[in-house]
Design an enzyme around this catalytic site. Sequence first.
Site, mmCIF file in Angstrom:
data_model
loop_
_atom_site.group_PDB
_atom_site.id
_atom_site.type_symbol
_atom_site.label_atom_id
_atom_site.label_comp_id
_atom_site.label_asym_id
_atom_site.label_seq_id
_atom_site.Cartn_x
_atom_site.Cartn_y
_atom_site.Cartn_z
ATOM 1 N N ARG A 78 6.138 -46.642 -27.218
ATOM 2 C CA ARG A 78 6.984 -45.451 -27.302
ATOM 3 C C ARG A 78 7.818 -45.245 -26.047
ATOM 4 N NH1 ARG A 78 3.188 -42.576 -31.169
ATOM 5 N NH2 ARG A 78 4.304 -40.781 -31.961
ATOM 6 N N ARG B 293 8.135 -32.976 -30.250
ATOM 7 C CA ARG B 293 7.874 -34.402 -30.502
ATOM 8 C C ARG B 293 9.182 -35.145 -30.747
ATOM 9 N NH1 ARG B 293 3.744 -34.041 -35.242
ATOM 10 N NH2 ARG B 293 3.742 -36.306 -35.221
ATOM 11 N N ARG C 156 2.925 -31.377 -44.236
ATOM 12 C CA ARG C 156 1.881 -32.404 -44.196
ATOM 13 C C ARG C 156 0.487 -31.798 -44.061
ATOM 14 N NH1 ARG C 156 2.493 -37.700 -40.472
ATOM 15 N NH2 ARG C 156 2.009 -36.380 -38.693
ATOM 16 N N ARG D 182 -2.480 -30.941 -38.955
ATOM 17 C CA ARG D 182 -2.672 -31.525 -37.621
ATOM 18 C C ARG D 182 -2.141 -30.548 -36.582
ATOM 19 N NH1 ARG D 182 -0.468 -37.606 -37.088
ATOM 20 N NH2 ARG D 182 0.476 -36.722 -35.233
ATOM 21 N N LYS E 1 5.598 -44.061 -40.857
ATOM 22 C CA LYS E 1 4.953 -45.232 -40.248
ATOM 23 C C LYS E 1 3.523 -45.397 -40.767
ATOM 24 C CE LYS E 1 5.434 -44.051 -35.874
ATOM 25 N NZ LYS E 1 6.179 -42.769 -35.915
HETATM 26 P P1 AMP Z 1 1.302 -40.245 -33.794
HETATM 27 O O1 AMP Z 1 0.092 -40.068 -34.657
HETATM 28 O O2 AMP Z 1 1.713 -41.687 -33.647
HETATM 29 O O3 AMP Z 1 2.444 -39.359 -34.202
HETATM 30 O O4 AMP Z 1 0.876 -39.779 -32.318
HETATM 31 C C1 AMP Z 1 0.456 -38.474 -32.057
HETATM 32 C C2 AMP Z 1 0.597 -38.161 -30.588
HETATM 33 O O5 AMP Z 1 -0.212 -39.052 -29.810
HETATM 34 C C3 AMP Z 1 2.000 -38.330 -30.021
HETATM 35 O O6 AMP Z 1 2.820 -37.182 -30.250
HETATM 36 C C4 AMP Z 1 1.702 -38.548 -28.545
HETATM 37 O O7 AMP Z 1 1.357 -37.328 -27.913
HETATM 38 C C5 AMP Z 1 0.437 -39.392 -28.590
HETATM 39 N N1 AMP Z 1 0.775 -40.840 -28.632
HETATM 40 C C6 AMP Z 1 0.550 -41.702 -29.649
HETATM 41 N N2 AMP Z 1 0.977 -42.932 -29.345
HETATM 42 C C7 AMP Z 1 1.506 -42.864 -28.092
HETATM 43 C C8 AMP Z 1 2.140 -43.799 -27.225
HETATM 44 N N3 AMP Z 1 2.340 -45.070 -27.582
HETATM 45 N N4 AMP Z 1 2.544 -43.349 -26.011
HETATM 46 C C9 AMP Z 1 2.353 -42.078 -25.613
HETATM 47 N N5 AMP Z 1 1.782 -41.133 -26.392
HETATM 48 C C10 AMP Z 1 1.359 -41.512 -27.624
#
Ligand code: AMP
Length: 232
Positions: free
Chosen positions: A98, A180, A136, A169, A23
């Site tokens: 999400r 996740r 990563r 990360r 993404k």
């Molecule tokens: P990402 O970088 O999009 O993979 O997001 C990293 C982490 O941030 C996720 O594993 C969640 O813990 C939190 N997170 C990001 N976006 C959301 C969302 N829309 N709803 C809930 N948690 C989120």
Amino acid sequence: MNGEHSPQAFQAVVLFGPPGSGKGTQAKLLVERLGLPHVSTGDMLREHIQLGDALGLQVREVIKAGNLVPDELVIRLVEERLNRPDCRPGVLLDGFPRTIDQARILLGMAEGRGLRLLVIHLKVDYDVITARLTGRRICPQCGTLYNIRLKPPIVPGRCNIEGARLIVREDDKESVIRQRLVAYDAQTMPVLQFFAERVDFFEVDGSNRKPEDLSDEIVNWIQTTVQEGKAS
Ligand code: AMP
């Protein structure tokens, strides 16, 4: 499209897919081509963690454990961001929504702002995801993503642009990746059906594709869909 927008073409493009589906990479390519601001809830939350403010402290452990942050927190972040003038012509959402509740709220927000929702699902095999995420690395200064096996930096462990030492990360550790994916299956997958029944929806397999080819396919779909929408 090259960033040219007519009022009829105002869109909220949602990049949807499991962690590691690409993404972020697609968002970077699409932002350049569509001229829409990139809104990543993951990036926004990580900024708060880095600042060490109240929100950052509240979400840090949740993210570190691979769980989802409560809906009301992310919804507030997105709402504030969408209220800024640069989002008036549209937005590219990455990592939001999400959950079904987030999706419902987004539908309302898009409607209220005259934005047409276009949802793109990046389908990727979970074995490919695990390989991508465990390899990563990220530059802590400019955010450029690398993969020690698939897209290594020129100098091992260093960012090509900044020369900074690359980091993993906190939530890219193997046990956290599994959590996740569990959260994705349980809370996020149902959102696909929700969108497929209500808005323009496009599914692409991103397992073994060059990011540029995938981006071409996505842009073609967006252009065709927007054109059809205008004609009808
Ligand atoms: P990402 O970088 O999009 O993979 O997001 C990293 C982490 O941030 C996720 O594993 C969640 O813990 C939190 N997170 C990001 N976006 C959301 C969302 N829309 N709803 C809930 N948690 C989120």
